[in-house]
Design an enzyme around this catalytic site. Structure first.
Site, PDB file in Angstrom:
ATOM      1  CG  LEU A 243      -1.850  -0.970   1.223  1.00 37.55           C
ATOM      2  CD1 LEU A 243      -2.874  -0.899   2.288  1.00 37.55           C
ATOM      3  CD2 LEU A 243      -2.764  -1.225   0.194  1.00 37.55           C
ATOM      4  N   GLY A 343     -20.849  26.252 -13.704  1.00 33.96           N
ATOM      5  CA  GLY A 343     -22.556  26.481 -13.455  1.00 33.96           C
ATOM      6  C   GLY A 343     -22.811  24.847 -14.032  1.00 33.96           C
ATOM      7  CD  GLU A 367      -3.880   1.843  -2.464  1.00 34.04           C
ATOM      8  OE1 GLU A 367      -3.357   1.699  -1.299  1.00 34.04           O
ATOM      9  OE2 GLU A 367      -3.828   1.102  -3.187  1.00 34.04           O
TER      10      GLU A 367
END
Ligand code: TGC
Ligand code: FAD
Length: 388
Positions: A243, A343, A367
Site C-alpha cells: 500500500l 455552472g 488506499e
C-alpha cells in the site's frame, strides 16, 4: 496573457530532463489515446481493459519503478509523474496502473519466489497479464487485521476460503494476490484466476470510478500448491508495504485530476460571459482560482519532496500519509470548486470536472481513508494509536 498554475511555482525547474521527458510522453499518450474515449467509458461503466493494459504496457508504465523482469526501472518520482498524467485523464486509468504495478506486481517482486517473478512479472509489465490485489473484505476495510479469509493446509497444499470486496481489476485479472489468515498469521498467495473455486463477479451501479473494473473475489475451497504462498511476506506488514507504493502514486495522481479541473475552469471562465463581462474578470472568480492554484502548487511541492525522499530510500509511511491525506483532500475540494465555476455545464460529461470529482470520492476512501491517514499522522505526532 495567462500563466499556467504550475508555472507560478516554477515546477518544471524542479524536475530533471529525464523526468520531464517521461511526463511529456505519458501526457501525450493520455491526451491522444485515452482522453477522447474516457467520457464514453465512464458513461458506459465499461473499459476495454485488456486493450488498455497492452497499450499501457507498451508505454512502459506498468511496474515502471521496479527493476528487472521486463520493468523499466525508473525513479519513483518519474512513476509519480506518470500517475499524475494518467489521473489527469481519469482516476480509473491511474487505478488500473496502480493496482497492476504497485500492488500486484510489487507484491510478487518484493515478496515472491524467483519462480513467481519469472512466471508473472514480464507478462504483467507488458500488459499481457493483468493482476489484482485482494486485501479488503465486506467487513474488513480500514481494519484489514479483521479479515476472515483463511488459508489452511491440506497435506502440502493450501485451501483458501473467503470473500474479498471492492477489488480493482478483479474480473479481468489473470492473477490475484490474495491475503489470508493462516495459523502463522496473515500470508499472501498468488492465485491464478482460472483455479477452480475462484470467481470474481463485477460490482455494478457505481457512480464513481466508472472507467475502472471493480469486483468481488469469491474463494470457495480454492486449492493451491505449497509454492503459491509469497515466501517473504509475514503478517500485515506484507500488504501494508504494498500500500505504501500505491499510496505514493496517488499523492501525485490526485494532483493530475485537480490540474485538469483547474485548467478546464480557467479556460471556461475566459470564454463565459455573465452580466456582460467575462466570468474571469470578477474578483470572486479570481479568488477561487488563486486559492485553488495555491493548493495545487503546494500539493505538488509536497509530492516532489516525498518523491525525492523515496528515491533516496528515506520515505516513511507517515510521510506518505501526509501526502495522501493532503493531496486527495485538496484535489476533491478543487474539483468541487471548479464545478461551481462551470455552472450547469459542470454537471455533464461534456467537461471532465464532475467525472473527476466523483472519481475522487473513491480516491478519498481507497488506499486508506482520509480518517485513517489522519490517525496515522496523529500517532506519529503523539505516540498514541487511536485506531481502536
Ligand atoms: P498495526 O498494528 O499498526 O501494524 C501491523 C503491522 O504492519 C506494520 N505496518 C506497516 N508496514 C508497512 N507499511 C505501513 N504503512 C505499515 N503500517 C503498519 C506494523 O509495523 C506492524 O508490523 P509487525 O511486524 O509489528 O506486525 O496495524 P493496525 O491493525 O493497527 O492497522 C493500522 C492501519 C489502520 C494504519 C492500517 O491497517 C491501514 O492502513 N488501514 C487502511 C487499509 C487500506 O489502506 N486498505 C487499502 C486496500 S487496497 C486499495 O484500496 C486499492 S485501491 C485501488 C488503487 O490503488 O487505485
Ligand atoms: P470502513 O473501513 O468501513 O470505513 C467507514 C468509515 O469509517 C470511513 O469514513 C472510515 O474512515 C471510518 N473509520 C474507519 N476506522 C475508523 C477509526 N478508527 N476512527 C474513525 N473513523 C474510522 N481494496 C483492495 O483490497 N483492493 C483493491 O483493489 C481495492 N480497490 C478499490 C476500488 C474502489 C473503487 C473502492 C471504492 C475501494 C477499493 N478497495 C480496494 C477498498 C478500499 O481500500 C476500502 O474501501 C477502504 O480501505 C475503506 O474500507 P471500507 O470501505 O470497508 O470502509
Amino acid at each position: 496573457m495567462r500563466t499556467h498554475p504550475f508555472d507560478l511555482f516554477a515546477i518544471d525547474g524542479l524536475l530533471t530532463e529525464e523526468e520531464r521527458e517521461i511526463q511529456r510522453t505519458v501526457r501525450t499518450m493520455g491526451e491522444r489515446e485515452l482522453r477522447p474515449q474516457v467520457a464514453q467509458w465512464f458513461e458506459d461503466g465499461a473499459i476495454p481493459a485488456r486493450e488498455l493494459a497492452r497499450e499501457l504496457g507498451k508505454l512502459g508504465v506498468l511496474g515502471m519503478h521496479l527493476e528487472g523482469y521486463g520493468c523499466a526501472g525508473t525513479s519513483a518520482l518519474s512513476y509519480g509523474l506518470a500517475c499524475l498524467e494518467l489521473e489527469a485523464v481519469d482516476s480509473g486509468l491511474r487505478s488500473l496502473v496502480s493496482v497492476q504495478g504497485s500492488l500486484a506486481m510489487y507484491a510478487i517482486w518484493k515478496y515472491g519466489s524467483e519462480e513467481h517473478k519469472q512466471e508473472w512479472l514480464p507478462g504483467m509489465a507488458a500488459g499481457e497479464k493483468i493482476g489484482c490485489f485482494g486485501l479488503t473484505e465486506p467487513d474488513a476495510g480500514s481494519d484489514p487485521g479483521a479479515m476472515r479469509t483463511t488459508a489452511r493446509r491440506d497435506g502440502s497444499d493450501w485451501i483458501l476460503d473467503g470473500t474479498k470486496m471492492w477489488i480493482t481489476n478483479g474480473s479481468v485479472a489473470d492473477v490475484a494476490v490474495v491475503w489470508a489468515r493462516t495459523d502463522d498469521g496473515v500470508r499472501g498467495f498468488v492465485v491464478p484466476t482460472d483455479t477452480p473455486g475462484f470467481s470474481a463477479p463485477e460490482i455494478k451501479r457505481k457512480l464513481s470510478l466508472r472507467a475502472s473494473v471493480t469486483s468481488e473475489l469469491v474463494l470457495e475451497d480454492v486449492r493451491l500448491p505449497a509454492e503459491a504462498m509469497l515466501p517473504s511476506a509475514r503478517g500485515l506488514s506484507g500488504p501494508l508495504g504494498c500500500l505504501n507504493e500505491a499510496r505514493f502514486g496517488i499523492v501525485f495522481g490526485a494532483l493530475g485530476a485537480a490540474r485538469d479541473c483547474l485548467e478546464t475552469a480557467i479556460s471556461y471562465v475566459g470564454d463565459r460571459t455573465v452580466f456582460g463581462r467575462a466570468l474571469a474578470s470578477y474578483q470572486l472568480t479570481q479568488q477561487k482560482l488563486a486559492d485553488m492554484t495555491l493548493e495545487l502548487g503546494k500539493g505538488m511541492l509536497l509530492a516532489l519532496q516525498l518523491g525525492r525522499l523515496k528515491d533516496a530510500g528515506r520515505l516513511t509511511p507517515e510521510q506518505i500519509s501526509l501526502g495522501k491525506l493532503n493531496n486527495v483532500r485538496e484535489a476533491i475540494a478543487i474539483a468541487r470548486e471548479c464545478r461551481t465555476l462551470l455552472g450547469a455545464n459542470g454537471i455533464t460529461l461534456e467537461y471532465p470536472v464532475i467525472r473527476h470529482a466523483n472519481n475522487l470520492e473513491s480516491v478519498l476512501t481507497y488506499e486508506g481513508t482520509s480518517e485513517v491517514h489522519t490517525l496515522v499522522i496523529g500517532k506519529a505526532l503523539t505516540g498514541e494509536g487511536a485506531f481502536r
